[in-house]
Design a protein around this motif. Structure first.
Motif, PDB file in Angstrom:
ATOM      1  N   ARG A  45      23.789 -22.642 135.014  1.00 24.96           N
ATOM      2  CA  ARG A  45      23.206 -23.629 135.514  1.00 24.96           C
ATOM      3  C   ARG A  45      24.169 -24.763 136.218  1.00 24.96           C
ATOM      4  N   LYS A  46      24.431 -25.488 137.321  1.00 24.36           N
ATOM      5  CA  LYS A  46      25.447 -26.450 137.697  1.00 24.36           C
ATOM      6  C   LYS A  46      25.697 -27.565 136.694  1.00 24.36           C
ATOM      7  N   ARG A  47      26.665 -27.792 135.788  1.00 26.53           N
ATOM      8  CA  ARG A  47      27.232 -28.712 134.931  1.00 26.53           C
ATOM      9  C   ARG A  47      26.596 -30.397 135.364  1.00 26.53           C
ATOM     10  N   PRO A  48      26.349 -30.965 134.497  1.00 24.44           N
ATOM     11  CA  PRO A  48      26.121 -32.372 134.748  1.00 24.44           C
ATOM     12  C   PRO A  48      27.659 -33.135 135.732  1.00 24.44           C
ATOM     13  N   ILE A  49      27.333 -33.653 136.367  1.00 23.85           N
ATOM     14  CA  ILE A  49      28.731 -34.837 137.265  1.00 23.85           C
ATOM     15  C   ILE A  49      29.438 -35.425 136.128  1.00 23.85           C
ATOM     16  N   LEU A  50      28.059 -35.614 135.105  1.00 22.32           N
ATOM     17  CA  LEU A  50      28.821 -36.965 134.270  1.00 22.32           C
ATOM     18  C   LEU A  50      30.437 -36.076 133.262  1.00 22.32           C
ATOM     19  N   ILE A  51      29.529 -34.588 132.999  1.00 17.96           N
ATOM     20  CA  ILE A  51      30.870 -34.069 132.503  1.00 17.96           C
ATOM     21  C   ILE A  51      32.154 -33.962 133.242  1.00 17.96           C
ATOM     22  N   GLN A  52      32.488 -34.086 134.340  1.00  7.18           N
ATOM     23  CA  GLN A  52      33.626 -33.239 135.367  1.00  7.18           C
ATOM     24  C   GLN A  52      34.415 -34.489 135.081  1.00  7.18           C
ATOM     25  N   PRO A  53      34.171 -35.449 134.637  1.00 11.21           N
ATOM     26  CA  PRO A  53      36.014 -35.736 134.687  1.00 11.21           C
ATOM     27  C   PRO A  53      35.744 -36.008 133.408  1.00 11.21           C
ATOM     28  N   LEU A  54      36.021 -35.584 132.313  1.00 12.12           N
ATOM     29  CA  LEU A  54      35.939 -35.329 130.771  1.00 12.12           C
ATOM     30  C   LEU A  54      36.917 -34.493 131.073  1.00 12.12           C
ATOM     31  N   ILE A  55      35.804 -32.642 131.388  1.00  9.12           N
ATOM     32  CA  ILE A  55      36.734 -31.698 132.057  1.00  9.12           C
ATOM     33  C   ILE A  55      38.443 -32.154 132.576  1.00  9.12           C
ATOM     34  N   LEU A  56      38.467 -32.754 133.897  1.00  8.05           N
ATOM     35  CA  LEU A  56      39.838 -33.318 134.283  1.00  8.05           C
ATOM     36  C   LEU A  56      40.622 -34.075 133.134  1.00  8.05           C
ATOM     37  N   ILE A  57      39.461 -34.803 132.636  1.00  7.70           N
ATOM     38  CA  ILE A  57      40.843 -36.053 132.264  1.00  7.70           C
ATOM     39  C   ILE A  57      41.537 -35.092 130.676  1.00  7.70           C
ATOM     40  N   SER A  58      40.156 -34.184 129.981  1.00  6.32           N
ATOM     41  CA  SER A  58      41.243 -32.484 129.401  1.00  6.32           C
ATOM     42  C   SER A  58      42.407 -31.969 129.900  1.00  6.32           C
ATOM     43  N   HIS A  59      41.786 -31.746 131.014  1.00  6.36           N
ATOM     44  CA  HIS A  59      42.644 -31.494 131.420  1.00  6.36           C
ATOM     45  C   HIS A  59      44.516 -31.454 131.634  1.00  6.36           C
ATOM     46  N   PHE A  60      44.244 -32.608 132.272  1.00 11.81           N
ATOM     47  CA  PHE A  60      45.533 -33.269 131.885  1.00 11.81           C
ATOM     48  C   PHE A  60      46.044 -33.983 130.765  1.00 11.81           C
ATOM     49  N   VAL A  61      45.613 -33.828 129.398  1.00 13.22           N
ATOM     50  CA  VAL A  61      45.621 -33.748 128.255  1.00 13.22           C
ATOM     51  C   VAL A  61      46.798 -32.791 128.129  1.00 13.22           C
ATOM     52  N   ARG A  62      45.963 -31.448 128.459  1.00 12.57           N
ATOM     53  CA  ARG A  62      46.698 -30.619 128.317  1.00 12.57           C
ATOM     54  C   ARG A  62      48.013 -29.859 128.741  1.00 12.57           C
ATOM     55  N   GLN A  63      47.932 -30.834 129.985  1.00 11.71           N
ATOM     56  CA  GLN A  63      49.262 -30.509 130.733  1.00 11.71           C
ATOM     57  C   GLN A  63      50.550 -31.855 130.631  1.00 11.71           C
ATOM     58  N   GLY A  64      49.923 -32.671 129.119  1.00 12.59           N
ATOM     59  CA  GLY A  64      50.946 -33.843 128.837  1.00 12.59           C
ATOM     60  C   GLY A  64      51.223 -34.812 129.714  1.00 12.59           C
ATOM     61  N   HIS A  65      50.232 -34.531 131.105  1.00 13.90           N
ATOM     62  CA  HIS A  65      50.042 -35.860 131.903  1.00 13.90           C
ATOM     63  C   HIS A  65      49.403 -36.993 130.543  1.00 13.90           C
ATOM     64  N   TYR A  66      50.209 -37.928 129.684  1.00 13.49           N
ATOM     65  CA  TYR A  66      50.024 -38.578 129.144  1.00 13.49           C
ATOM     66  C   TYR A  66      49.629 -40.202 130.127  1.00 13.49           C
ATOM     67  N   VAL A  67      51.183 -40.207 130.472  1.00 17.54           N
ATOM     68  CA  VAL A  67      50.653 -41.892 131.523  1.00 17.54           C
ATOM     69  C   VAL A  67      50.356 -41.775 132.765  1.00 17.54           C
ATOM     70  N   PHE A  68      49.693 -40.519 133.110  1.00 16.20           N
ATOM     71  CA  PHE A  68      48.853 -40.564 134.371  1.00 16.20           C
ATOM     72  C   PHE A  68      47.415 -40.936 134.108  1.00 16.20           C
ATOM     73  N   ILE A  69      46.925 -41.195 132.341  1.00 10.17           N
ATOM     74  CA  ILE A  69      46.088 -41.163 132.103  1.00 10.17           C
ATOM     75  C   ILE A  69      45.265 -42.559 132.722  1.00 10.17           C
ATOM     76  N   PRO A  70      45.670 -43.344 132.399  1.00 13.90           N
ATOM     77  CA  PRO A  70      44.897 -45.290 132.599  1.00 13.90           C
ATOM     78  C   PRO A  70      44.894 -44.991 134.016  1.00 13.90           C
ATOM     79  N   ALA A  71      45.745 -44.170 134.839  1.00  9.76           N
ATOM     80  CA  ALA A  71      45.132 -44.617 136.200  1.00  9.76           C
ATOM     81  C   ALA A  71      43.859 -43.705 136.870  1.00  9.76           C
ATOM     82  N   LEU A  72      43.722 -42.450 135.841  1.00  8.96           N
ATOM     83  CA  LEU A  72      42.786 -41.631 136.185  1.00  8.96           C
ATOM     84  C   LEU A  72      41.907 -42.131 135.679  1.00  8.96           C
ATOM     85  N   ILE A  73      41.401 -42.650 134.855  1.00  5.26           N
ATOM     86  CA  ILE A  73      39.866 -42.561 134.232  1.00  5.26           C
ATOM     87  C   ILE A  73      39.632 -43.354 134.856  1.00  5.26           C
ATOM     88  N   LEU A  74      40.384 -44.780 136.378  1.00  2.00           N
ATOM     89  CA  LEU A  74      40.176 -46.190 136.408  1.00  2.00           C
ATOM     90  C   LEU A  74      39.513 -45.228 137.959  1.00  2.00           C
TER      91      LEU A  74
END
Lengths: 202, 612
Positions: free
Chosen positions: A149-178
């Motif tokens: 079933r469709k994943r809840p929309i609130l889970i999707q930001p977490l998936i995206l943030i974890s993708h950035f973490v996996r890619q090592g893009h730590y410096v982009f994360i503050p802007a990303l969260i905002l």
């Protein structure tokens, strides 16, 4: 040409959504006017009593129309949402600009200072040097659920943030969260009759 | 409901949205949204294409087992965010333009698609170049093959290569944004005054009129092609990373002036630029192909991605013999990603075995809506439009079409299932006599209302193709260019003609389809894929001794290819097409109840379509 049944259902959904919007618009604005006009008329007696009485009555009429023939509110609701869109676009651009100058610009300068020239910039008027060439194409295998079933929309930001973490893009994360927070608010706000009020919170 | 597994593939929101339905691994239906909305390259959510796919499969949206989108929005967003950081402060305007739609919609693609379709199902995402690779390999006739995908940009990748075998695809390496052959070609498309994502064909068609005088400059300043085919582009001259245009002022200075304004006169400079970038593109593609051959060791190759629609480069790859055989996905652009995404789910993720199709798995690319030989609903529409027709048996119809083409009449054909992809292959085509020296100019100016320099493509019986062209393999989807054989060429006068004037000289026995460099973008017609057109050309050959006719898409400039009988009839009445075939109906222009459009009415009608 016969309209395919999928498109008929789409039309139905669109009509239902439009009707829902009109009812919400009528109820929200109607109650607001009733409360505003009623409270001012009853509890703050002053020279503009007739104005607040008129506001009260407009609210009552709006509520009555909402309950009896909500479709007459189609055009007022469209105008209201158009107003919301104009306010939203303006405010959104300002917020995006603030994010850009607060995060993107300093982080971008930091990256260029720390790592030297990125491939985006490494060339000048001369010949190519240190071309990146072929890189490994690593693809993550997706886990497939047969009846997912469709994943809840609130889970999707977490998936995206974890993708950035996996890619090592730590410096982009503050802007990303905002940006994600902003995006979520606007995603829900853009179809809400309260949009003009939500936008002004910013 | 039966136990079949139904997978819907979707491509949308960039350009040329499309949907495809795969049932138990078979492609049941596929169509581009533009054909229904009549907006060229329509990027909106493909509701009409989905509706058609569901009708074709006899399904409701909630009967679908899987819905797969052709790219991963999260990885694409990562590229945007990274790019905007690295290019700050230059990227501000582009960021302000792109991010509102990303933050309020594209980023929440799973919800967007589910909401648009009215379903609660999970939406799956396939990497952009993996979608291309899957669309190229899985429907191909090969059990194993090398895979090469080249386009503008997917998530990060601009080019990938890998290997397909059985029901698996492995993408090995990629070239990353901003180094992109597709974007390089688009930059020159923009600079020469054509529209990006649709004007690339024009740039390619313009190349033979020019000379490659800018090749050294392009190699020295703009792109470095390594021995392994990897490329590096000099961003000093481009603006697409973080900017709003493809090229910048330094690029203009390099080529001696600003980009040509659309619709202004095309000069020798544009022709020379077109010729030069084509040489560079050919070189890059061939070098990549050799690298892929060495790395994979495969005999055959499959291709997809927008650059695979550059038929000149593909023809050269075939002629060079780097691979034994080439197979190109007919919907090689982003639309084809919908087919790839669905097939990727079936084979790669659900692990279903694959049997290569014979001749391939694309059903001749006839995957779109049908115009049947007869139907009451089409009759009713045509009567309402004042159409007058006679109904013929199929054999008689084929003979009549051949007879009219042999009389140098122009015949529009809208019959059977519509083609998927940018090429009309005989189901939504305008046909003419390839032997006529005046045909190219007449068709360009009076039928298509487009630039006179643009070439037309030949349809040739596959069994006779070597008689006319120096072919190395079949070309059923009109995706390979081969030269006309020497003995069919005419000795061109050694006059001092340049540019468009070169068109005035007939260059072969089939001048309408012979480009000024003697090349032709041919479509080979075989009985298995296209029995109707095979019979038409066979009859034409009996009458004239010639196995070649002109085939161009059934539309006018800027208009999507016609989809329904109504679209075809309206286009017929707006142009100077002599005869029209709709199903098994045959219509003469002069017998219609309504008079054809006059020039003023036609000009008004043409304004509906945005110039490409």
């Amino acid at each position: 040409m016969i309209r395919p049944s999928y498109l008929k259902r789409l039309d139905g959904r669109n009509q239902t959504a439009a009707l829902k919007q009109q009812i919400l618009f009528g109820l929200a604005i109607g109650w607001m006017l009733v409360l505003l006009g009623g409270l001012r008329y009853l509890f703050v007696p002053d020279a503009s009593d007739s104005l607040w009485l008129a506001v009260l009555w407009i609210g009552v009429i709006l509520l009555a129309l909402t309950l009896i023939v909500p479709s007459v509110l189609a055009w007022p609701e469209k105008l209201w949402m158009k107003l919301a869109h104009i306010i939203g676009t303006g405010i959104f651009s300002i917020i995006l600009m603030v994010v850009y100058f607060t995060f993107f610009l300093p982080v971008g300068y930091f990256l260029k200072w720390r790592h030297g020239c990125h491939p985006f910039y490494q060339w000048t008027d001369g010949q190519a040097v240190d071309a990146e060439g072929w890189k490994r194409k690593n693809l993550r295998a997706e886990t497939i659920e047969q009846s997912g079933r469709k994943r809840p929309i609130l889970i999707q930001p977490l998936i995206l943030i974890s993708h950035f973490v996996r890619q090592g893009h730590y410096v982009f994360i503050p802007a990303l969260i905002l940006l994600l927070l902003l995006g979520l608010i606007l995603f829900f706000a853009q179809s809400s009759v309260l949009a003009p009020f939500i936008y002004t919170i910013f | 409901m039966s136990t079949k597994i139904r997978i819907l593939g979707i491509s949308a929101y960039y350009h040329d949205s499309a949907a495809a339905l795969v049932e138990d691994g078979l492609i049941v239906a596929a169509a581009q949204e533009e054909r229904f909305t009549r907006i060229k390259g329509d990027a909106s959510f493909p509701h009409n294409a989905i509706a058609y796919c569901l009708e074709a499969g006899g399904l409701r949206e909630d009967n679908l087992d899987f819905v797969v989108f052709y790219e991963n929005p999260f990885v694409k967003f990562e590229r945007l965010l990274t790019t905007y950081h690295w290019t700050a402060p230059h990227s501000l305007r582009s960021y302000l333009q792109a991010f509102p739609s990303w933050l309020t919609g594209k980023l929440w693609m799973e919800n967007e698609i589910a909401r648009e379709m009215g379903i609660k199902k999970r939406i799956h995402f396939c990497d952009h170049h993996l979608s291309h690779a899957a669309s190229a390999f899985f429907p191909s006739p090969f059990d194993e093959a090398a895979i090469l995908t080249i386009d503008g940009v997917g998530e990060w990748s601009t080019t990938t290569y890998g290997v397909g075998g059985g029901n698996r695809i492995e993408l090995i390496d990629h070239i990353r944004f901003p180094n992109s052959l597709g974007l390089l070609y688009s930059a020159f498309t923009y600079y020469t005054g054509f529209k990006i994502n649709s004007g690339e064909y024009k740039l390619m068609g313009l190349a033979p009129y020019g000379g490659p005088k800018y090749v050294d400059l392009i190699r020295e300043k703009l792109i470095h092609i390594s021995d392994d085919g990897s490329i590096a582009m000099n961003q000093h001259y481009f603006d697409y990373v973080g900017g709003l245009t493809m090229t910048n002022g330094r690029f203009d200075a390099l080529f001696g002036g600003p980009p040509r304004k659309p619709e202004t006169l095309i000069t020798q400079k544009e022709m020379d630029i077109a010729a030069s970038i084509q040489v560079v593109l050919n070189d890059a593609v061939l070098t990549m192909a050799r690298h892929v051959r060495t790395k994979t060791g495969m005999e055959n190759i499959v291709l997809a991605g927008g650059v695979a629609l550059n038929v000149v480069a593909m023809g050269m790859m075939s002629t060079e013999g780097i691979f034994k055989k080439i197979w190109i996905q007919p919907g090689a652009g982003d639309a084809g990603g919908s087919i790839g995404a669905a097939l990727w789910m079936w084979h790669q993720n659900l692990d279903h075995p694959r049997t290569p199709g014979n001749p391939d798995g694309m059903h001749g690319a006839f995957l779109g809506p049908d115009i049947p030989p007869s139907s009451a609903s089409d009759d009713a529409i045509l009567e309402r439009l004042g159409a007058v027709w006679e109904t013929l048996e199929e054999v008689e119809l084929q003979q009549r079409i051949a007879e009219k083409i042999a009389d140098e009449k122009i015949v529009g054909v809208a019959r059977g299932r519509m083609e998927f992809g940018p090429r009309a292959l005989g189901a939504r085509s305008i046909l003419g006599d390839a032997r006529s020296p005046a045909m190219q100019s007449h068709m360009n100016l009076k039928i298509k209302f487009r630039e006179s320099f643009r070439p037309f493509a030949p349809m040739v019986l596959e069994e006779d193709s070597a008689e006319y062209f120096d072919v190395r393999q079949e070309s059923p989807y009109m995706l390979l260019v081969y030269p006309v054989v020497e003995r069919r060429r005419l000795a061109a006068a050694k006059e001092n003609l340049f540019g468009i004037d070169l068109l005035k000289i007939p260059r072969s026995e089939i001048p309408a389809v012979t480009h000024v460099d003697y090349s032709a973008r041919l479509q080979t017609i075989d009985k298995a894929r296209n029995p109707f057109m095979h019979a038409v050309i066979s009859d034409f050959k009996r009458r004239t001794g010639c196995s070649v006719i002109v085939n161009t898409s059934f539309n006018v400039r800027g208009e999507p290819i016609v989809c329904t009988a109504e679209d075809a009839y309206r286009c017929f009445m707006a142009t100077e097409i002599d005869c029209l075939v709709l199903g098994n109906r045959f219509l003469y222009r002069e017998k219609q109840k309504n008079r054809p459009m006059n020039d003023a009415e036609r000009a008004k009608w043409l304004r509906r379509f945005e110039l490409d």
